[in-house]
Design a protein around this motif. Structure first.
Motif, PDB file in Angstrom:
ATOM      1  N   ALA A 165       0.807  -1.219   0.000  1.00 30.18           N
ATOM      2  CA  ALA A 165       0.000   0.000   0.000  1.00 30.18           C
ATOM      3  C   ALA A 165       0.842   1.271   0.000  1.00 30.18           C
ATOM      4  CB  ALA A 165      -0.931  -0.008   1.219  1.00 30.18           C
ATOM      5  N   ASP A 166       2.000   1.221   0.644  1.00 35.72           N
ATOM      6  CA  ASP A 166       2.834   2.422   0.694  1.00 35.72           C
ATOM      7  C   ASP A 166       3.243   2.871  -0.709  1.00 35.72           C
ATOM      8  OD1 ASP A 166       4.296   4.455   2.158  1.00 35.72           O
ATOM      9  OD2 ASP A 166       6.100   3.393   1.533  1.00 35.72           O
ATOM     10  N   LYS A 167       3.547   1.905  -1.577  1.00 38.80           N
ATOM     11  CA  LYS A 167       3.892   2.259  -2.958  1.00 38.80           C
ATOM     12  C   LYS A 167       2.711   2.906  -3.673  1.00 38.80           C
ATOM     13  CE  LYS A 167       7.482  -1.253  -3.728  1.00 38.80           C
ATOM     14  NZ  LYS A 167       7.876  -2.441  -4.544  1.00 38.80           N
TER      15      LYS A 167
ATOM     16  N   GLY B 208      -7.784  13.285   5.852  1.00 37.03           N
ATOM     17  CA  GLY B 208      -7.417  13.023   4.460  1.00 37.03           C
ATOM     18  C   GLY B 208      -6.730  11.696   4.221  1.00 37.03           C
ATOM     19  N   MET B 209      -6.973  10.702   5.071  1.00 38.95           N
ATOM     20  CA  MET B 209      -6.312   9.415   4.913  1.00 38.95           C
ATOM     21  C   MET B 209      -6.973   8.591   3.806  1.00 38.95           C
ATOM     22  SD  MET B 209      -3.759   9.281   6.984  1.00 38.95           S
ATOM     23  CE  MET B 209      -3.526  11.027   6.619  1.00 38.95           C
ATOM     24  N   PRO B 210      -6.209   7.732   3.133  1.00 40.62           N
ATOM     25  CA  PRO B 210      -6.765   6.904   2.055  1.00 40.62           C
ATOM     26  C   PRO B 210      -7.714   5.840   2.593  1.00 40.62           C
ATOM     27  CG  PRO B 210      -4.516   6.242   2.540  1.00 40.62           C
ATOM     28  CD  PRO B 210      -4.763   7.486   3.334  1.00 40.62           C
ATOM     29  N   LYS B 211      -8.589   5.380   1.720  1.00 41.97           N
ATOM     30  CA  LYS B 211      -9.561   4.354   2.115  1.00 41.97           C
ATOM     31  C   LYS B 211      -8.874   3.039   2.438  1.00 41.97           C
ATOM     32  CE  LYS B 211     -13.849   3.205   2.826  1.00 41.97           C
ATOM     33  NZ  LYS B 211     -14.578   3.836   3.957  1.00 41.97           N
ATOM     34  N   THR B 212      -7.725   2.774   1.830  1.00 43.85           N
ATOM     35  CA  THR B 212      -7.006   1.534   2.142  1.00 43.85           C
ATOM     36  C   THR B 212      -6.607   1.460   3.609  1.00 43.85           C
ATOM     37  OG1 THR B 212      -5.170   2.678   1.039  1.00 43.85           O
ATOM     38  CG2 THR B 212      -6.041   0.739  -0.049  1.00 43.85           C
ATOM     39  N   LEU B 213      -6.380   2.606   4.226  1.00 45.85           N
ATOM     40  CA  LEU B 213      -6.148   2.637   5.673  1.00 45.85           C
ATOM     41  C   LEU B 213      -7.474   2.637   6.411  1.00 45.85           C
ATOM     42  CD1 LEU B 213      -4.088   2.890   8.016  1.00 45.85           C
ATOM     43  CD2 LEU B 213      -4.339   5.378   7.811  1.00 45.85           C
ATOM     44  N   GLY B 214      -8.429   3.381   5.874  1.00 41.97           N
ATOM     45  CA  GLY B 214      -9.715   3.517   6.541  1.00 41.97           C
ATOM     46  C   GLY B 214     -10.440   2.201   6.741  1.00 41.97           C
TER      47      GLY B 214
ATOM     48  N   THR C 225       3.733   6.088   9.265  1.00 39.46           N
ATOM     49  CA  THR C 225       2.582   6.783   9.843  1.00 39.46           C
ATOM     50  C   THR C 225       1.385   5.851   9.917  1.00 39.46           C
ATOM     51  OG1 THR C 225       3.368   8.866   8.919  1.00 39.46           O
ATOM     52  CG2 THR C 225       1.063   8.783   9.609  1.00 39.46           C
ATOM     53  N   ALA C 226       1.161   5.106   8.856  1.00 43.18           N
ATOM     54  CA  ALA C 226       0.035   4.172   8.835  1.00 43.18           C
ATOM     55  C   ALA C 226       0.156   3.137   9.942  1.00 43.18           C
ATOM     56  CB  ALA C 226      -0.042   3.481   7.476  1.00 43.18           C
ATOM     57  N   ASP C 227       1.357   2.626  10.149  1.00 44.08           N
ATOM     58  CA  ASP C 227       1.554   1.613  11.175  1.00 44.08           C
ATOM     59  C   ASP C 227       1.261   2.173  12.567  1.00 44.08           C
ATOM     60  OD1 ASP C 227       2.481  -1.181  11.589  1.00 44.08           O
ATOM     61  OD2 ASP C 227       3.957  -0.189  12.861  1.00 44.08           O
TER      62      ASP C 227
END
Length: 595
Positions: free
Chosen positions: A21-23, A105-111, A39-41
């Motif tokens: 996902a980071d890429k 503003g976080m991406p849905k992949t994190l959400g 940050t995601a972690d």
């Protein structure tokens, strides 16, 4: 009942190893560097703590106490308000919100990972924030700058909450026949009058204000869905300085007494000339509301994943601890009176079904979220268009399949407990009750299947499906190595079968429109199992790459679970496919009076 623990190890595997996902995030200009792996972690770790330690402990007590109505006032279960304040202060309500108005503003992949944790911890609690997020999506996409500046920051912060008011006593799926009216006023506002039912979070004590998004028709509006407009109706009016004013003419007439999600207030809302403000264009309300439907339907699908995960965690703990009878091959723990039930084939069948389907669901929810992120943040036209097509195609699959298999998994979890699964204090019967609604609201699963088969497949001659099939074919061609054959070959066969079914229904529907609805549910399930075969092939590839660094056996277990899916669950497509091929005639041999 085992305490819920956020499945962070598996979430990280899916995000980092399977989908990298980071890429993706770094490649999307629209994200503008808002998120990276580190940050995601950290955010996932924090979400795991709040869901496991603050929200999950309220799950059973919230079910026992339920939301309460008294003369129009709704009180949520003890502890909900305090937990919601903690959740809101952490910024989680506005996780995916527009940063220009206070969202993160976080991406849905994190959400989707955070959503799964909240649903797994406490379904009823999760719904209040989920509806607010949906309200924000529609308002951000279609509201005026004045409305967005006034309402979005307070919604993102969790100070105010949001709802969606669509359904009426006589109008559910068929929203074109709604009766709620909006009459234009001299000041540019509208007087909204009507009754809405099944409104999640329509009234509660968690926030200072509640912002209702209401579908209504002007007196001279065209008939049917083309005459629907969308209005923002606040519970309390908002002064120019942002402070709250008088109570608007909107009230909660009652709350529903439900099978499950009892801590979530499901309200009858009465609008009596309430002041409302137009969102978007007149008579384009459904378009505005459907802006957020892909996100909301994915979210409700994730409710099925969260319940499955919670049920699985509890069932595994119980199966390891509960001793009954001896293993078929002889005593495994001769020092005890019996062996733990996890040695028995049928218990393993149930647990592995739960595990394989839940992990497949988690991967697929992440995959769909990736398409949402690309469609929102990418600048390259072809990539954006392909993602939009995949979102349209896969959203009904995600919503319906996640929740259908979610119920199956929770029933398996209850069955592992035997008689204890039917007893309230063990928690499994609550999960069965809670997950059941997810197949019904946000468009019943039958409607999702009809949407997939009719609008998203037959109507465009399979154009959206061809985008998905081409991607899977590309994966198959790139993974012909012998060590992947046990996953690639079944996937290829399943895709061939799905392509054949797609062409068959498109062809038959030209002469008989009943063929679409007759095939739809089974077709969606064939699609779901095929999509999961794709997910398991991707997970197997990622797990194989990590086998040399597998001290705790996590990646080996991933491969074994994938094999179970391919050998024991994927074959379900054969009976489902035969049902599709049987056509619509068996459904229409009886007259209505013969039922």
């Amino acid at each position: 009942m085992a305490d819920y623990k956020a499945p962070l190890r598996d979430i990280r595997f899916v995000l980092n190893d399977v989908f990298e996902a980071d890429k993706l995030w770094q490649s999307l200009p629209g994200l503008d560097g808002a998120i990276d792996a580190e940050t995601a972690d950290a955010m996932l770790e924090e979400a795991g703590k709040i869901t496991s330690q603050t929200i999950a402990p309220l799950n059973r007590s919230g079910d026992e106490e339920g939301a309460r109505w008294n003369d129009g006032v709704v009180t949520t279960p003890t502890g909900f308000k305090e937990a919601y304040n903690v959740y809101a202060e952490g910024g989680w309500v506005g996780l995916g919100g527009n940063p220009n108005y206070g969202g993160l503003g976080m991406p849905k992949t994190l959400g989707v990972q955070v959503e799964e944790m909240v649903y797994g911890a406490n379904n009823s609690f999760a719904l209040y924030a989920a509806l607010t997020a949906g309200c924000c999506l529609a308002l951000d996409a279609h509201g005026s700058e004045e409305l967005k500046n006034t309402y979005l920051p307070q919604l993102y912060s969790g100070t105010w909450a949001g709802t969606m008011c669509l359904t009426e006593p006589h109008a559910g799926t068929d929203l074109g026949i709604i009766r709620t009216r909006a009459v234009p006023q001299e000041d540019g506002s509208y007087a909204v009058t009507g009754t809405k039912i099944f409104i999640t979070g329509g009234e509660h004590d968690l926030t200072d204000n509640i912002i209702h998004l209401v579908l209504a028709k002007l007196p001279d509006a065209p008939a049917g869905p083309k005459g629907i407009s969308l209005f923002l109706v606040p519970k309390f009016m908002v002064h120019e300085d942002g402070s709250l004013g008088e109570r608007n003419a909107v009230a909660c007439g009652s709350i529903e007494h439900k099978m499950g999600i009892k801590g979530s207030a499901t309200c009858v809302m009465n609008f009596d000339g309430a002041k409302g403000y137009l969102i978007g264009e007149l008579n384009k309300g459904l378009n505005a509301m459907f802006t957020m439907m892909n996100y909301e339907r994915l979210s409700i699908g994730i409710q099925g994943i969260g319940c499955s995960e919670a049920s699985y965690q509890s069932a595994v703990d119980y199966a390891r601890d509960r001793v009954q009878s001896r293993a078929p091959t002889g005593a495994q723990q001769p020092e005890k009176a019996a062996d733990p039930i996890i040695v028995h084939p049928d218990v393993r069948r149930m647990l592995l079904t739960m595990k394989a389907m839940t992990e497949g669901s988690r991967a697929f929810s992440t995959y769909v979220a990736m398409q949402l992120d690309v469609s929102k943040f990418a600048e390259e036209p072809e990539a954006k268009k392909n993602a939009e097509d995949l979102v349209a195609l896969l959203t009904p699959v995600a919503k319906a399949f996640f929740t259908d298999v979610g119920l199956e998994s929770c029933v398996h979890g209850q069955q592992v407990f035997g008689g204890h699964g039917y007893v309230r204090e063990w928690g499994q019967e609550q999960l069965v009750r809670d997950v059941r609604i997810a197949q019904i609201y946000e468009g019943t699963n039958g409607i999702q299947a009809l949407d997939l088969m009719g609008r998203k497949t037959v109507a465009n001659g399979g154009a959206f499906f061809k985008v998905f099939a081409a991607e899977v074919r590309s994966f198959l061609e790139a993974n012909q190595a012998e060590d992947m054959s046990e996953f690639v070959q079944p996937l290829a066969a399943a895709l061939d079968n799905l392509e054949e079914l797609t062409a068959l229904v498109i062809d038959r529907s030209r002469n008989n429109p009943n063929e679409i609805g007759a095939a739809s549910v089974e077709y969606l399930h064939v699609f779901g199992y095929t999509a999961y075969a794709y997910m398991w092939a991707k997970m197997a590839r990622a797990a194989r790459a990590r086998l040399n660094d597998d001290a705790d056996g996590f990646h080996a277990a991933k491969l074994s679970t994938g094999r179970f899916f391919v050998k024991r669950l994927l074959p379900r497509i054969h009976s489902l496919s035969e049902s599709v091929r049987a056509g619509s005639e068996p459904l229409y041999e009886l007259d209505a009076a013969q039922f």
